[in-house]
Design an enzyme around this catalytic site. Structure first.
Site, PDB file in Angstrom:
ATOM      1  N   CYS B  53       1.044  -1.295  -0.190  1.00 53.96           N
ATOM      2  CA  CYS B  53      -0.025   0.026   0.224  1.00 53.96           C
ATOM      3  C   CYS B  53       0.770   1.297  -0.120  1.00 53.96           C
ATOM      4  O   CYS B  53       0.662   2.242  -0.640  1.00 53.96           O
ATOM      5  CB  CYS B  53      -1.060  -0.020   1.133  1.00 53.96           C
ATOM      6  SG  CYS B  53      -1.804  -1.536   0.958  1.00 53.96           S
ATOM      7  N   ARG B 130      -7.798  -4.252  -3.347  1.00 54.95           N
ATOM      8  CA  ARG B 130      -7.363  -3.057  -3.960  1.00 54.95           C
ATOM      9  C   ARG B 130      -8.223  -2.688  -5.275  1.00 54.95           C
ATOM     10  O   ARG B 130      -8.157  -3.623  -6.251  1.00 54.95           O
ATOM     11  CB  ARG B 130      -5.907  -3.420  -4.644  1.00 54.95           C
ATOM     12  CG  ARG B 130      -4.817  -3.572  -3.349  1.00 54.95           C
ATOM     13  CD  ARG B 130      -3.453  -3.744  -4.026  1.00 54.95           C
ATOM     14  NE  ARG B 130      -2.622  -4.332  -3.054  1.00 54.95           N
ATOM     15  CZ  ARG B 130      -2.224  -3.954  -1.786  1.00 54.95           C
ATOM     16  NH1 ARG B 130      -2.439  -2.740  -1.645  1.00 54.95           N
ATOM     17  NH2 ARG B 130      -1.526  -4.503  -1.122  1.00 54.95           N
TER      18      ARG B 130
END
Lengths: 73, 216
Positions: B53, B130
């Site tokens: 991330c 995601r």
């Protein structure tokens, strides 16, 4: 609160918006251009400023209140 | 009949209005309608202070100027708190020198995640996968991308999709595989036999009547 600090004073972005309104009525688009802020920030910020009594809204145009003007003298 | 206990929410779909929301973010409370008139990339990440991330956030920050040139705003989301987002963004800037200029939704209630189908229990029951939702200025979903927890997103592809969508909207054309700005575009296929005959005489580069390209 993005535009008003916990002590009730406008943040940097809140101050920019209030200053942009000092010369008169403004739409969020006009305020964004004048204050150099993204339009989404201005729309959300105006909700806060209006909720705090620093601006008022009528027909999509915003105006600074006396209380708001006092904070950006 | 056994009572259905779990609320079933349908997944958002391309061509439909993006689900409305009002959510706390690292830039204050934002509503979807605050972005009306701009393109918006709403993307989720599994958690703050995690390695993949962090690389993605740096990459999103790097393409942000290019997105702004195209009238696109970025809005991140995870199920972490506003305090966590603030601490992570400050840490990323301190450790890498990259400022994260866009807001991040703190979706502790999971209301936005659920509305957008961002939690895939097969991957994680507590984290968002995601996701990338490309939403147009009329707040219609134009593209949906889902990536697993282990695979970081490709920013070139996200920019390419934005360019393709905006080219399509401006010129009423489609874009072929691996299209890049400047490449030839696909002319919409003809709807009648007469139009098919005419198509071949219109000066386009055609493989056949149904596949013709032109330069913009």
């Amino acid at each position: 609160m993005a535009c008003i600090s916990p002590d009730g004073k406008p943040t940097e972005s809140g101050t920019k918006m209030l200053r942009a309104l000092k010369s008169g009525l403004g739409s969020p688009e006009e305020i964004a251009k004048d204050a150099g802020l993204p339009l989404f920030r201005v729309r959300s910020g105006l909700r806060e400023l209006t909720g705090a009594g620093l601006t008022t809204e009528a027909s999509g145009k915003y105006e600074i209140t006396e209380k708001g003007a006092e904070l950006v003298k | 009949m056994e009572e259905l206990k779990e609320q079933v929410t349908s997944m958002p779909r391309i061509g439909e209005p993006a689900p409305a929301f009002e959510a706390p973010t690292s830039h204050g409370v934002l509503k979807l309608e605050d972005f009306k008139g701009s393109w918006l990339i709403l993307f989720s990440h599994p958690a703050d202070f995690t390695p993949v991330c962090t690389t993605e956030f740096i990459a999103f920050a790097q393409i942000y100027p290019e997105l702004q040139k195209r009238g696109v705003e970025l809005l991140g989301l995870s199920v972490d708190s506003v305090s966590s987002h603030i601490a992570w963004v400050r840490n990323v800037e301190e450790k890498t020198g990259t400022e994260i200029p866009f807001p991040i939704i703190a979706d502790l209630s999971k209301e936005v995640s659920m509305a957008y189908g961002m939690i895939h229990p097969g991957q994680s029951k507590t984290e968002t996968v995601r996701c990338v939702f490309i939403i147009d200025p009329n707040q219609i979903i134009r593209t949906i991308l889902y990536y697993p927890l282990t695979t970081g997103r490709n920013m070139d592809e996200i920019l390419r999709i934005i360019d393709a969508l905006q080219t399509t909207d401006k010129n009423a054309v489609a874009t072929p595989a691996n299209w890049r700005p400047g490449d030839m575009v696909v002319v919409p296929p003809p709807n009648t036999q007469e139009m098919a005959e005419e198509r071949l005489k219109q000066g386009y580069e055609c493989v056949d009547w149904y596949l013709c390209k032109k330069k913009l």
